[in-house]
Design a protein around this motif. Structure first.
Motif, PDB file in Angstrom:
ATOM      1  N   ILE A 163       0.850  -1.189   0.000  1.00  0.00           N
ATOM      2  CA  ILE A 163       0.000   0.000   0.000  1.00  0.00           C
ATOM      3  C   ILE A 163       0.884   1.236   0.000  1.00  0.00           C
ATOM      4  CG2 ILE A 163      -1.926  -1.148   1.159  1.00  0.00           C
ATOM      5  CD1 ILE A 163      -1.012   0.078   3.778  1.00  0.00           C
ATOM      6  N   ALA A 164       0.301   2.373  -0.377  1.00  0.00           N
ATOM      7  CA  ALA A 164       1.046   3.632  -0.442  1.00  0.00           C
ATOM      8  C   ALA A 164       1.019   4.317   0.913  1.00  0.00           C
ATOM      9  CB  ALA A 164       0.442   4.536  -1.509  1.00  0.00           C
ATOM     10  N   TYR A 165       2.194   4.547   1.485  1.00  0.00           N
ATOM     11  CA  TYR A 165       2.295   5.271   2.739  1.00  0.00           C
ATOM     12  C   TYR A 165       2.458   6.774   2.519  1.00  0.00           C
ATOM     13  CZ  TYR A 165       2.627   1.013   5.500  1.00  0.00           C
ATOM     14  OH  TYR A 165       2.337  -0.177   6.117  1.00  0.00           O
ATOM     15  N   ARG A 166       2.901   7.140   1.323  1.00  0.00           N
ATOM     16  CA  ARG A 166       3.085   8.553   0.995  1.00  0.00           C
ATOM     17  C   ARG A 166       2.515   8.803  -0.388  1.00  0.00           C
ATOM     18  NH1 ARG A 166       9.055  10.375   1.606  1.00  0.00           N
ATOM     19  NH2 ARG A 166       9.317   8.774   0.012  1.00  0.00           N
ATOM     20  N   PRO A 167       2.122  10.050  -0.678  1.00  0.00           N
ATOM     21  CA  PRO A 167       1.578  10.358  -2.005  1.00  0.00           C
ATOM     22  C   PRO A 167       2.567   9.978  -3.102  1.00  0.00           C
ATOM     23  CG  PRO A 167       1.194  12.185  -0.500  1.00  0.00           C
ATOM     24  CD  PRO A 167       2.093  11.228   0.227  1.00  0.00           C
ATOM     25  N   GLY A 168       2.047   9.348  -4.149  1.00  0.00           N
ATOM     26  CA  GLY A 168       2.869   8.998  -5.295  1.00  0.00           C
ATOM     27  C   GLY A 168       3.520   7.634  -5.219  1.00  0.00           C
ATOM     28  N   VAL A 225      10.801   2.254   6.775  1.00  0.00           N
ATOM     29  CA  VAL A 225       9.502   2.694   6.278  1.00  0.00           C
ATOM     30  C   VAL A 225       9.419   4.217   6.353  1.00  0.00           C
ATOM     31  CG1 VAL A 225       7.007   2.561   6.629  1.00  0.00           C
ATOM     32  CG2 VAL A 225       8.433   0.543   6.990  1.00  0.00           C
ATOM     33  N   ARG A 226       8.860   4.824   5.318  1.00  0.00           N
ATOM     34  CA  ARG A 226       8.778   6.282   5.260  1.00  0.00           C
ATOM     35  C   ARG A 226       7.318   6.725   5.306  1.00  0.00           C
ATOM     36  NH1 ARG A 226      12.567   8.746   0.716  1.00  0.00           N
ATOM     37  NH2 ARG A 226      12.392  10.522   2.144  1.00  0.00           N
ATOM     38  N   TYR A 227       7.043   7.727   6.125  1.00  0.00           N
ATOM     39  CA  TYR A 227       5.697   8.246   6.302  1.00  0.00           C
ATOM     40  C   TYR A 227       5.630   9.715   5.884  1.00  0.00           C
ATOM     41  CZ  TYR A 227       4.685   4.090   9.135  1.00  0.00           C
ATOM     42  OH  TYR A 227       4.508   2.798   9.566  1.00  0.00           O
ATOM     43  N   ALA A 228       4.393  10.216   5.791  1.00  0.00           N
ATOM     44  CA  ALA A 228       4.173  11.613   5.391  1.00  0.00           C
ATOM     45  C   ALA A 228       3.317  12.311   6.444  1.00  0.00           C
ATOM     46  CB  ALA A 228       3.504  11.679   4.025  1.00  0.00           C
ATOM     47  N   PRO A 229       3.908  12.767   7.558  1.00  0.00           N
ATOM     48  CA  PRO A 229       3.119  13.448   8.594  1.00  0.00           C
ATOM     49  C   PRO A 229       2.566  14.773   8.083  1.00  0.00           C
ATOM     50  CG  PRO A 229       5.462  13.617   9.068  1.00  0.00           C
ATOM     51  CD  PRO A 229       5.334  12.691   7.911  1.00  0.00           C
TER      52      PRO A 229
END
Length: 281
Positions: free
Chosen positions: A99-104, A183-187
């Motif tokens: 699944i996408a954790y950040r836009p794009g 793992v990278r997130y977009a707060p």
């Protein structure tokens, strides 16, 4: 069921690839242990072999590894049929749907997965002269992940050269995944509108580890300040299940929200909870 290692490398990081030989999960086709396990089960009249299972890894965004797994699992079924005259009635291909954790970011196309896996299974079974088993998948994170949002409160903001550190009241104790396997997130800033221009910051946790980084190179308003709330989307799959008492920080609460109403599902862990197991006081 028998957990089979089909010898396929798939997943977003080497630490979450579970379909390859030489790791702790499952029994390998390559060294014969999967075949041996099936034979041992069939020799036990009190046991019934209900199916074969494999799990390739996590955060898989391509259908191709699943198609390769179907072919190898059907090949194993065909060999067991030749030797024992038995076809397991169920084939479980596990999960790991990305699944996408950040836009794009890429995500697994579930419609394409269903169509292609079903076709591949039917073709492989026809070629081997086998009946098509019941197909099972485990959506896991694909369902739970997007359903949750993690909320943090900003504790402090530190400028160090060109780097801006935004420290929050969580981190490793509620989400070790960035430290474990990147793992990278977009707060996002919530609770107030900011007219400030966006700035690149590093969101860090409150724990005594230099590696306690929740989001490196995140984009937040330049006026982010203590007391602000940050929301981290796609937190429903692993924040709760991987939360711990790291550094004796209590685990967070879980709240269900729907149509403007909120309901507490899991209360926040208090210091009394943490100390409650001590027997020497």
């Amino acid at each position: 069921m028998v957990r089979v290692v089909p010898g396929i490398s798939a997943g977003g990081h080497e630490k979450i690839r579970t379909g390859t030989d030489g790791q702790k999960f499952g029994l390998s086709i390559a060294d014969g242990y999967a075949q041996h396990a099936v034979a041992r089960i069939l020799d036990q009249p009190q046991l019934e072999l209900t199916g074969l299972h494999c799990h390739l890894g996590s955060q898989i965004t391509s259908v191709k590894p699943y198609l390769a797994a179907v072919r190898r699992m059907v090949g194993l079924m065909a060999r067991r049929h030749e030797q024992h005259g038995l076809v397991p009635p169920e084939l479980d291909l596990g999960g790991g749907h990305g699944i996408a954790y950040r836009p794009g970011e890429d995500a697994l196309d579930l419609t394409s997965l269903a169509r292609k896996v079903r076709t591949e299974l039917a073709d492989a079974c026809a070629s081997a002269g086998l009946p098509v088993p019941r197909l099972v998948i485990e959506p896991g994170r694909g369902t739970a992940g997007p359903a949750g949002v993690a909320l943090y409160r900003v504790l402090s903001v530190k400028h160090s050269g060109e780097t801006v550190f935004v420290a929050v009241d969580g981190g490793l104790s509620d989400n070790p995944r960035p430290a474990l396997y990147g793992v990278r997130y977009a707060p996002r800033l919530i609770g107030r509108h900011s007219p400030a221009a966006p700035a690149r910051v590093t969101v860090v946790g409150r724990h005594c580890e230099a590696g306690d980084i929740l989001a490196a190179d995140a984009e937040l308003p330049a006026d982010v300040r203590p007391g602000d709330l940050l929301a981290v989307p796609v937190a429903g799959a692993y924040h709760l299940s991987m939360a711990s008492g790291y550094n004796l920080v209590g685990r967070p609460s879980v709240v269900a929200v729907r149509d403007g109403l909120a309901r507490l599902l899991v209360r926040r862990e208090s210091m009394e909870d943490v100390l409650g197991r001590d027997v020497g006081l």
